[in-house]
Design a protein around this motif. Sequence first.
Motif, short mmCIF file in Angstrom:
data_model
loop_
_atom_site.label_atom_id
_atom_site.label_comp_id
_atom_site.label_asym_id
_atom_site.label_seq_id
_atom_site.Cartn_x
_atom_site.Cartn_y
_atom_site.Cartn_z
N PHE A 1 -6.82 -27.93 -29.11
CA PHE A 1 -5.41 -27.76 -29.42
C PHE A 1 -4.91 -29.05 -30.06
O PHE A 1 -5.55 -30.09 -29.97
CB PHE A 1 -4.60 -27.47 -28.16
N ARG A 2 -3.76 -28.98 -30.68
CA ARG A 2 -3.16 -30.19 -31.23
C ARG A 2 -1.65 -30.13 -31.05
O ARG A 2 -1.06 -29.06 -30.95
CB ARG A 2 -3.51 -30.35 -32.71
N GLN A 3 -1.09 -31.33 -31.00
CA GLN A 3 0.35 -31.44 -30.84
C GLN A 3 0.88 -32.56 -31.72
O GLN A 3 0.54 -33.72 -31.54
CB GLN A 3 0.72 -31.70 -29.38
N ALA A 4 1.69 -32.16 -32.69
CA ALA A 4 2.33 -33.12 -33.58
C ALA A 4 3.65 -33.56 -32.96
O ALA A 4 4.22 -32.85 -32.13
CB ALA A 4 2.56 -32.48 -34.94
N PRO A 5 4.16 -34.72 -33.36
CA PRO A 5 5.43 -35.21 -32.80
C PRO A 5 6.54 -34.20 -32.98
O PRO A 5 6.76 -33.67 -34.08
CB PRO A 5 5.69 -36.48 -33.61
N GLY A 6 7.23 -33.90 -31.89
CA GLY A 6 8.36 -32.99 -31.94
C GLY A 6 8.00 -31.52 -32.01
O GLY A 6 8.89 -30.67 -32.14
N LYS A 7 6.71 -31.23 -31.91
CA LYS A 7 6.28 -29.84 -32.00
C LYS A 7 5.54 -29.42 -30.74
O LYS A 7 5.08 -30.25 -29.96
CB LYS A 7 5.38 -29.63 -33.23
N GLU A 8 5.41 -28.12 -30.57
CA GLU A 8 4.69 -27.59 -29.43
C GLU A 8 3.18 -27.71 -29.67
O GLU A 8 2.71 -27.76 -30.81
CB GLU A 8 5.07 -26.13 -29.19
N ARG A 9 2.46 -27.73 -28.56
CA ARG A 9 1.01 -27.76 -28.65
C ARG A 9 0.52 -26.42 -29.22
O ARG A 9 0.97 -25.36 -28.79
CB ARG A 9 0.41 -28.00 -27.27
N GLU A 10 -0.39 -26.49 -30.19
CA GLU A 10 -0.85 -25.28 -30.83
C GLU A 10 -2.37 -25.18 -30.82
O GLU A 10 -3.07 -26.19 -30.85
CB GLU A 10 -0.35 -25.21 -32.28
N PHE A 11 -2.84 -23.95 -30.81
CA PHE A 11 -4.27 -23.66 -30.82
C PHE A 11 -4.87 -24.05 -32.17
O PHE A 11 -4.28 -23.81 -33.22
CB PHE A 11 -4.49 -22.18 -30.55
N VAL A 12 -6.08 -24.63 -32.10
CA VAL A 12 -6.80 -24.99 -33.32
C VAL A 12 -8.09 -24.18 -33.43
O VAL A 12 -8.32 -23.49 -34.41
CB VAL A 12 -7.13 -26.49 -33.34
N ALA A 13 -8.93 -24.28 -32.40
CA ALA A 13 -10.23 -23.61 -32.43
C ALA A 13 -10.80 -23.55 -31.02
O ALA A 13 -10.36 -24.29 -30.14
CB ALA A 13 -11.20 -24.34 -33.36
N ALA A 14 -11.78 -22.68 -30.84
CA ALA A 14 -12.44 -22.59 -29.54
C ALA A 14 -13.85 -22.06 -29.74
O ALA A 14 -14.16 -21.42 -30.76
CB ALA A 14 -11.66 -21.68 -28.59
N VAL A 15 -14.70 -22.32 -28.74
CA VAL A 15 -16.08 -21.85 -28.79
C VAL A 15 -16.51 -21.49 -27.37
O VAL A 15 -16.16 -22.18 -26.41
CB VAL A 15 -17.01 -22.92 -29.40
N SER A 16 -17.26 -20.40 -27.26
CA SER A 16 -17.77 -20.02 -25.94
C SER A 16 -19.08 -20.74 -25.69
O SER A 16 -19.88 -20.94 -26.60
CB SER A 16 -17.97 -18.50 -25.86
N TRP A 17 -19.30 -21.15 -24.44
CA TRP A 17 -20.50 -21.92 -24.12
C TRP A 17 -21.76 -21.10 -24.29
O TRP A 17 -22.75 -21.59 -24.82
CB TRP A 17 -20.42 -22.42 -22.68
N THR A 18 -21.76 -19.86 -23.87
CA THR A 18 -23.00 -19.09 -23.81
C THR A 18 -23.43 -18.55 -25.17
O THR A 18 -24.52 -18.84 -25.64
CB THR A 18 -22.85 -17.93 -22.81
N ALA A 19 -22.55 -17.78 -25.79
CA ALA A 19 -22.92 -17.12 -27.04
C ALA A 19 -22.53 -17.91 -28.29
O ALA A 19 -22.92 -17.54 -29.39
CB ALA A 19 -22.28 -15.74 -27.11
N GLY A 20 -21.74 -18.97 -28.08
CA GLY A 20 -21.30 -19.73 -29.24
C GLY A 20 -20.29 -18.99 -30.09
O GLY A 20 -20.12 -19.29 -31.28
N ARG A 21 -19.62 -18.03 -29.48
CA ARG A 21 -18.58 -17.30 -30.22
C ARG A 21 -17.45 -18.26 -30.57
O ARG A 21 -17.02 -19.05 -29.73
CB ARG A 21 -18.06 -16.16 -29.34
N THR A 22 -16.96 -18.17 -31.82
CA THR A 22 -15.94 -19.11 -32.27
C THR A 22 -14.63 -18.42 -32.62
O THR A 22 -14.61 -17.24 -33.00
CB THR A 22 -16.43 -19.91 -33.48
N TYR A 23 -13.58 -19.18 -32.51
CA TYR A 23 -12.24 -18.70 -32.80
C TYR A 23 -11.51 -19.80 -33.56
O TYR A 23 -11.67 -20.97 -33.23
CB TYR A 23 -11.46 -18.42 -31.51
N TYR A 24 -10.68 -19.43 -34.54
CA TYR A 24 -9.97 -20.41 -35.34
C TYR A 24 -8.54 -19.98 -35.59
O TYR A 24 -8.24 -18.79 -35.77
CB TYR A 24 -10.65 -20.60 -36.69
#
Length: 124
Positions: A35-58
């Motif tokens: 996740f990332r959070q810029a000044p004055g903004k809410e934290r937002e999703f960037v990317a994710a990966v599952s440990w087992t299958a390596g499934r990715t999300y962006y």
Amino acid sequence: QLQASGGGLVQAGGSLRLSCAASGRTFSSVTMGWFRQAPGKEREFVAAVSWTAGRTYYADSVKGRFTVSRDNAKNTVYLQMNSLKPEDTAVYYCATSRYLAATIVVATTAYDYWGQGTLVTVSS
């Protein structure tokens, strides 16, 4: 514990690779997210990966520029960031989740443990 590293100052168009090393209780997680959070903004999703299958999300804003990956042997997740833009400037956090569903892992509420964050600054 989650230890994020790799942030810094880079010019627009440049690249950085963030790392997040996981240990202890956090390693019972299913998915690791960035996740990332810029000044004055809410934290937002960037990317994710599952440990087992390596499934990715962006997030749409980073698709085609960022790549998330994991090294199970090192209990480490990476975020390769290319073609960086000034709007990518933020503190980047890694976090662990027990969930796998794409509609769930994009939310901050899906995550149990958070790293301390690493600052990425992209100059124009």
